[in-house]
Design an enzyme around this catalytic site. Structure first.
Site: not given
Ligand code: GLU
Length: 546
Positions: A294-297
């Site tokens: 994931s881009k966020r994590k």
């Protein structure tokens, strides 16, 4: 309904015909079996592993077959496009040595099958859209956001399929007069495809990775052109890949869901379906279970991460190849020094389920790749990286290139090269003690060596070290020193009767190692001292005694 009149009403500005456009895209003159592939990223400024994953497949399929690799820019969604986004795409793919044969470049484009920027192709899409309207295969829809929301709410309440289809497709059967009235009033429309699909019918399509995929026919009247006349992904994909004569569409499996629509569109246009290669999601292990990157994590999703951390391009590509083709690692074992491009890449060996991304595995692959490099290659990669990401270190590395090269030469070459570096950022902690500016003495001497012994060993060694010694003589001196201070010079003797000694030759070496390098782990001390030179070795020993 007079569809020709409708087409004129909707697209008065379009006077080009599909045939005129087709004529600008003549058949490509390629050898039998040559594949034409394309990367079609959006210029969002964010390049991730998934992009590289697909790009490597595209590149291998095209170039392995004597075909063509294109770079097409999907800039239809202005909200997702950023200033400099194209330059980032071009730069990153260039860094990964994915030579495009045609398509977007940093300052324009090259190739005869353009334009390669979708925004510049508006007239082309509209020409084909008009043609569909003329055949009754597309129609305008004037629904507002609110109206579409109301339809969705009703469908949700009735537990019906969500979307614009059948009785919910309110403009599907609008009369010419109704449409004209709206157009005359300046109302904006989206152009929708008139689907004849029946979800009761099932279709099969062969995907080169997923195998045969079966799905119900699409019944939704999906949007082809948005209200600004710019196409949706679906329509642009079909028109572009037809005109550019893409033979293999490589893209993420998130597009599998809309494949039924793409198949339907190709059929409605009367065009040949390309082959599809839907690549699996990149997954990672997280607390015992698999999940999507994931881009966020996950910072490791961004390609910039690898650049900053100092992963080298050949290593990342090599690792991706291990994920892409299950037989790659065996090939590499059999061909340790062969160029990556000599491997016969095939879609048949791609995994249909998710690929598990494992940074530890990347590090192992990377250590191997770097261990096979020549001193010159390492020097050039390392200084190139440091110049950008660690300028102070760069200064030290380039102050005396011969010195730096001799450090990088330690354990290089031969059957079992050292594998110290996975990234260029590992280089500093690995070799910092060679530079006074970075050397940090650390008192990590073996605990059981008394302070008195430590001082005796170091003081004696000051007199003993002779850079003219060969490796054997060098070690003989340390053994002699061990005997002198009551430490076993022979490990067998020591193991038989440890009580008889104050320690063993390993302890003596360790004391010297810690004094000279400031740590317990270092490359071969004979080589280290040879590079540091007599004066520096003496200086370090004295410092440790001060
Ligand atoms: N812009 C799309 C994406 O990045 C392209 C998909 C495709 O290659 O057709 O997912």
């Amino acid at each position: 309904m007079d569809y020709n009149a409708l087409a004129e009403l909707l697209f008065p500005q379009i006077q080009t015909t599909p045939a005129e456009i087709e004529a600008k895209y003549p058949p490509r003159n390629l050898p039998e079996g040559a594949k034409v592939t394309r990367m079609a990223p959006s210029p969002t400024g964010f390049m991730h592993l998934g992009n590289l994953f697909s790009a490597i497949v595209d590149e291998r399929l095209a170039h392995q077959s004597g075909g063509v690799l294109c770079l097409r820019i999907e800039d239809t969604d202005l909200k997702r496009s950023v200033e400099g986004g194209v330059q980032t795409i071009v730069r990153v793919f260039h860094e990964y040595e994915l030579g495009f044969d045609e398509g977007a470049t940093a300052d324009g484009e090259t190739g005869a099958y353009g334009p390669y920027y979708q925004r510049q192709r508006a007239e082309i899409y509209q020409t084909f859209a008009k043609w569909l309207v003329q055949q009754g295969k597309a129609y305008p829809c004037f629904c507002s956001e609110e109206e579409l929301n109301a339809i969705r709410e009703k469908q949700t309440a009735l537990k019906e399929n969500i979307g614009y289809y059948g009785k919910y497709a309110v403009y599907r059967d609008a009369s010419f007069e109704q449409i004209k009235e709206k157009i005359d009033a300046g109302e904006r429309f989206v152009l929708r495809f008139r689907s004849e699909g029946n979800p009761e019918n099932r279709r099969k399509v062969n995907d080169l990775v997923k195998g045969t995929v079966e799905f119900p026919e699409n019944e939704q009247d999906l949007v082809l052109l948005k209200s600004d006349g710019i196409p949706t992904y679906h329509f642009a994909h079909v028109v572009d890949d037809h005109l550019m004569q893409t033979t293999h569409v490589v893209r993420g499996e998130e597009w599998l869901a809309t494949l039924p629509f793409h198949v339907q569109l190709f059929q409605a246009m009367g065009w040949k379906l390309p082959k599809y290669v839907h690549t699996s999601q990149l997954m990672k292990m997280d607390g015992g279970s698999k999940r999507k990157l994931s881009k966020r994590k996950d910072p490791e999703l961004a390609l910039d991460f690898y650049k900053q951390a100092g992963y080298c391009v050949p290593a990342v590509k090599e690792y991706i190849m291990t994920l892409l083709n299950s037989n790659f690692e065996d090939w590499r074992l059999a061909n340790p020094t062969a160029d990556l491009n000599e491997f016969k890449f095939t879609t048949q060996k791609m995994s249909a389920s998710g690929s598990l991304f494992d940074i530890d595995k990347l590090n192992d692959v990377s250590k191997n790749v770097i261990s096979r490099m020549s001193v010159e290659q390492v020097y050039s990669h390392l200084t190139g990286w440091a110049e950008q990401f660690d300028p102070d270190f760069h200064k030290l590395l380039t102050r005396d290139p011969a010195y730096t090269r001799s450090i990088l030469a330690i354990g290089r070459g031969g059957k079992k090269p050292r594998k110290d570096l996975a990234t260029w950022s590992d280089a500093k902690p690995y070799m910092d003690f060679f530079f006074d500016e970075l050397f940090q003495p650390d008192d990590c001497y073996p605990e059981h060596v008394t302070e008195e012994d430590r001082r005796t060993i170091l003081t004696r060694y000051l007199d003993l070290y002779d850079p003219a010694d060969d490796n054997t003589q060098w070690f003989e001196r340390i053994k002699a020193l061990a005997d002198e201070v009551g430490y076993a010079s022979n490990m067998k003797d020591y193991k038989k009767n440890p009580e008889a000694f104050r320690g063993n030759v390993g302890d003596v070496s360790m004391v010297i190692r810690v004094a000279v390098t400031g740590r317990q782990n270092s490359p071969d001390m004979y080589e280290v001292m040879g590079i540091l030179g007599k004066e520096k070795v003496a200086e370090r020993l004295k410092k440790a005694l001060a």
